[in-house]
Structures are given as C-alpha cells and as structure tokens.
Design a protein around this motif. Sequence first.
Motif, PDB file in Angstrom:
ATOM      1  N   GLN A   1       9.118 -30.025 116.064  1.00  0.00           N
ATOM      2  CA  GLN A   1       9.139 -31.312 116.927  1.00  0.00           C
ATOM      3  C   GLN A   1       8.869 -32.573 116.012  1.00  0.00           C
ATOM      4  O   GLN A   1       8.118 -32.538 114.990  1.00  0.00           O
ATOM      5  CB  GLN A   1       7.843 -31.123 117.730  1.00  0.00           C
ATOM      6  CG  GLN A   1       7.614 -32.333 118.648  1.00  0.00           C
ATOM      7  CD  GLN A   1       6.479 -32.153 119.602  1.00  0.00           C
ATOM      8  OE1 GLN A   1       5.598 -31.508 119.406  1.00  0.00           O
ATOM      9  NE2 GLN A   1       6.610 -32.766 120.851  1.00  0.00           N
TER      10      GLN A   1
ATOM     11  N   ARG B   1      13.097 -40.761 109.050  1.00  0.00           N
ATOM     12  CA  ARG B   1      12.695 -40.654 110.349  1.00  0.00           C
ATOM     13  C   ARG B   1      13.523 -41.795 110.997  1.00  0.00           C
ATOM     14  O   ARG B   1      13.453 -42.146 112.299  1.00  0.00           O
ATOM     15  CB  ARG B   1      11.340 -41.012 110.712  1.00  0.00           C
ATOM     16  CG  ARG B   1      10.454 -40.007 110.044  1.00  0.00           C
ATOM     17  CD  ARG B   1      10.598 -38.622 110.896  1.00  0.00           C
ATOM     18  NE  ARG B   1       9.668 -37.486 110.535  1.00  0.00           N
ATOM     19  CZ  ARG B   1       8.700 -37.352 110.964  1.00  0.00           C
ATOM     20  NH1 ARG B   1       7.998 -38.110 111.736  1.00  0.00           N
ATOM     21  NH2 ARG B   1       7.549 -36.374 110.500  1.00  0.00           N
TER      22      ARG B   1
ATOM     23  N   VAL C   1      10.438 -41.299 123.662  1.00  0.00           N
ATOM     24  CA  VAL C   1       8.952 -41.154 123.163  1.00  0.00           C
ATOM     25  C   VAL C   1       8.174 -41.539 124.285  1.00  0.00           C
ATOM     26  O   VAL C   1       6.925 -41.118 124.401  1.00  0.00           O
ATOM     27  CB  VAL C   1       8.742 -42.029 121.836  1.00  0.00           C
ATOM     28  CG1 VAL C   1       7.346 -42.142 121.665  1.00  0.00           C
ATOM     29  CG2 VAL C   1       9.503 -41.425 120.879  1.00  0.00           C
TER      30      VAL C   1
ATOM     31  N   LYS D   1       9.654 -37.070 115.684  1.00  0.00           N
ATOM     32  CA  LYS D   1       9.859 -38.436 116.311  1.00  0.00           C
ATOM     33  C   LYS D   1      10.803 -39.079 115.391  1.00  0.00           C
ATOM     34  O   LYS D   1      10.522 -39.205 114.260  1.00  0.00           O
ATOM     35  CB  LYS D   1       8.381 -39.215 116.602  1.00  0.00           C
ATOM     36  CG  LYS D   1       7.713 -38.465 117.672  1.00  0.00           C
ATOM     37  CD  LYS D   1       6.741 -39.441 118.010  1.00  0.00           C
ATOM     38  CE  LYS D   1       5.579 -38.794 119.146  1.00  0.00           C
ATOM     39  NZ  LYS D   1       4.375 -39.603 119.254  1.00  0.00           N
TER      40      LYS D   1
ATOM     41  N   GLU E   1      12.449 -31.905 120.403  1.00  0.00           N
ATOM     42  CA  GLU E   1      11.702 -30.620 120.590  1.00  0.00           C
ATOM     43  C   GLU E   1      12.775 -29.524 120.332  1.00  0.00           C
ATOM     44  O   GLU E   1      13.776 -29.363 120.952  1.00  0.00           O
ATOM     45  CB  GLU E   1      11.014 -30.669 121.963  1.00  0.00           C
ATOM     46  CG  GLU E   1       9.947 -31.403 121.988  1.00  0.00           C
ATOM     47  CD  GLU E   1       9.188 -31.394 123.231  1.00  0.00           C
ATOM     48  OE1 GLU E   1       9.749 -30.566 124.104  1.00  0.00           O
ATOM     49  OE2 GLU E   1       8.234 -32.315 123.692  1.00  0.00           O
TER      50      GLU E   1
ATOM     51  N   THR F   1      11.903 -38.140 120.828  1.00  0.00           N
ATOM     52  CA  THR F   1      11.491 -36.840 120.431  1.00  0.00           C
ATOM     53  C   THR F   1      12.320 -35.902 120.384  1.00  0.00           C
ATOM     54  O   THR F   1      13.041 -35.517 121.206  1.00  0.00           O
ATOM     55  CB  THR F   1      10.125 -36.588 121.126  1.00  0.00           C
ATOM     56  OG1 THR F   1       9.281 -37.728 121.284  1.00  0.00           O
ATOM     57  CG2 THR F   1       9.519 -35.373 120.691  1.00  0.00           C
TER      58      THR F   1
END
Length: 431
Positions: free
Chosen positions: A5, A62, A98, A7, A154, A152
Amino acid sequence: MFVDQVKIFLKAGDGGNGITAFRREKYVPFGGPAGGDGGKGASVVFEVDEGLRTLLDFRYQRQFKAKKGENGQSSNMHGRNADDLILRVPPGTIIKPVDSDNVLADLVEHGQQAVIAKGGRGGRGNSRFASPKNPAPDFSENGEPGEEIEVTLELKLLADVGLVGFPSVGKSTLLSIVSKAKPKIGAYHFTTIKPNLGVVSTKDSRSFVMADLPGLIEGASTGVGLGHQFLRHVERTKVIVHVIDMSGMEGREPYQDYVTINNELKAYEQRLEDRPQIIVANKMDIPGAEEQLETFKSQTKDQDVKIIPVSSFTRENIDELLYTIADTLDSVKDVDFSKKDEDDVGVNRVVYKHIPSKDKFNITRDDDGAYVVSGDQIERTFKMTDFNSDPAVRRFARQMRSMGIDDALRERGCENGDIVRILGGEFEFVE
C-alpha cells in the motif's frame, strides 16, 4: 521487502501552446493565419506487469510528472504529442483517490491498462479561430493543464488458495513442503509478517498458487494485530485453507480457534465466509492430537466442513490435502470478488465511472473585499488564455459572460471598478 500500500501524486502533462503566425510566402497573396496547434500532453497510465509482486518501486518515488506536449509551429504545423507515462504495477492492484473510497481501476490481468491522469489537449493556433468576420485572428490558445491527482495503490494478492489461522499453527511450514517457496519459519508468534506465494503442483499434473498469509488474532477485522493488512489479501483467494493446531501446544482449544477465525472472516464484510473452506488439522504427529481431533469432529458434526488431518513433519496426508484443494478449485472457477455493496468493483475489469460536470463555479470574498471566482472550467480557461494578447483577453471576457459569471457577480453586489480575482490574476469589473 513486501510493500502492498502506497500513496503517490500524479501530474499529467500539459498540452502544448498554440501559436500566432501568418503566411509570408512571396507568391501567396493576402497571406492568412498559419499558427499550428500544440501537441497533447502525456497521460499517466498504469499497466499490469505479471513479473512484479510488490509496490516497492513506488516506495521511494512518490511523485510522477508526465511530459508536456510540444508547442505548435508556423505553417500550420502541429506540435508533437507527448508519449504517455507508463507506470507498471503487479496483478491485483487497486487504485483509489486518496480522499475517497471510489475505485478508479482494478487491475488484474497482464498488460491491462488504465488511464488515471489524463493529459491536457494542445492549445489551438490562430488559424483555428479564422472566420468570415475575423479572417486574420491575432491570438491563439495555451495548452490545457494536465490532470493532477493523489491516489492510493493497494495490492491484493492474486492467489488461488489462502492459508489462514492463528500464529504458529504451521502455515509457513506447510507451504514450504508443498512448493518451492521459502517462507520464514520460527518457533515464535508472527514469524510471517508478509504474505508468501508458492506454486503447488499435484501428482496428477494440476497446479495452483498458494499464499501463506500473516497470522490472524481476535479483533483482526477491526485492525488488531496485522488486521486489514492481512485480510486485504484474503479477498482474492478462491479457496480458504484453515490451518488449526490440533496439538493444543499453545494452550488454546482447536474448536475455539476455528470459531474465532471464522468470526473475523465474517466481520470483514467481504463475503469471505461464503468461500469454500478446507480445514487442515495440523501437527497430528504430536501426542494428544488424535484425541483433540475426535473432540473437534464432534463439535463440528452439524457443520458441512472438510477436515483433513496432516503432519508437516511426517508428510502424512499431504497428497490427499493437495488433491482436495485442486478438486475444490475445479468446482469454483468463477468467484464473485465484489463486496456486498454492488456499487463496488469486481475483478477483471477497469472501472470507468460517470464524472459530474465541472462547469460549476463559486464566488467568494477576500478580506479586502475583492471577489474571488473559482471552479474547474473557469480556472482551466484562465490557464489556457494568453494574457499578453489583447484579442485573447477580450475572448476570455466573452467566455466569462457565456458561463454566467458576469451575471452571478452582479447578483453578489459586484459593481463597476470592483476587483475580481481568478487564480491570483486581478481584473476590474466593467459594466
């Protein structure tokens, strides 16, 4: 390192600017507009790569920014479109904004793609604005800004079989003897802190993927222990293999372990209790396990459950277990992985949802009394206007009127000479 997981921030490429240009060839009378359009900005596209197993590539980087489209050129030459930015993710990746639980994409098949941030279109050159009333426009358009979004990622493992159970019941050992996987094995709780995958082959040439998942404890469905980090990976499995320590070495009763784990699966609200479940009575080589097994069978006699006694140490009944798993998988080829909420996304598809109109705008007041106009469409129009060109400024004023912003400002009490702000730009309201 297993990363499931993250972001990240995505910025699609802006469109290239259109230009203002005119034909100046010696033998072309009256010339005319010849400004080319800008190229399209690059979109941010996610693509499934079956060779990946974790989201580790996104742990240290990121922010991802795609390239801008090339500006238009004279002689009506179109600017080059920017190549899309391709971000590769493992199978089983779900992408969400998010700030919400809406699923933007559910990527499971190799090569499957989803555009998450769309690149801006190129601005139009002045030749695109030519008309009988204005045959030689002297303004052009800037490129459209690319979309920005924070998402996000996952990862939910795509395994056919998931091993569940309390810590130290022998899940990792079982996986290590039926496949070539080498999970960490130790005589203490929570030895496994990340899922392990192994490919299992039976003697009759059937195969399936088995996942050794971190141990559950009571309260896992509410986040206790490894909690949702574990349960997220159970969602994708077609068959659940529930491993129970029949020796009672940990001081727990096998039946109570069985009830506790099943309660956690039900509490997670992902229809996990509806998946076929095979019970593995493990550690049958330890004294006292036979008596515990008989007690367990009497406690579950009213339930339709498959119980297979095995010993990872002596390899007792291992083949029978693998055959049973393979037979069960053959009977459950199609499993509904969706939530009880039918609006959620199922497996094997990218989701494209209706996007509400972005034409709305808001008018607020700053502390100094200035009127502030905000909204997706007006802000996009503002960014695409070349304010160094008087004709382009006049066109922007016409666009504001057509959106109804002038009338809305009057209703808010805006008068001649008042200041209006849009994205830091200031204008005087003129009646």
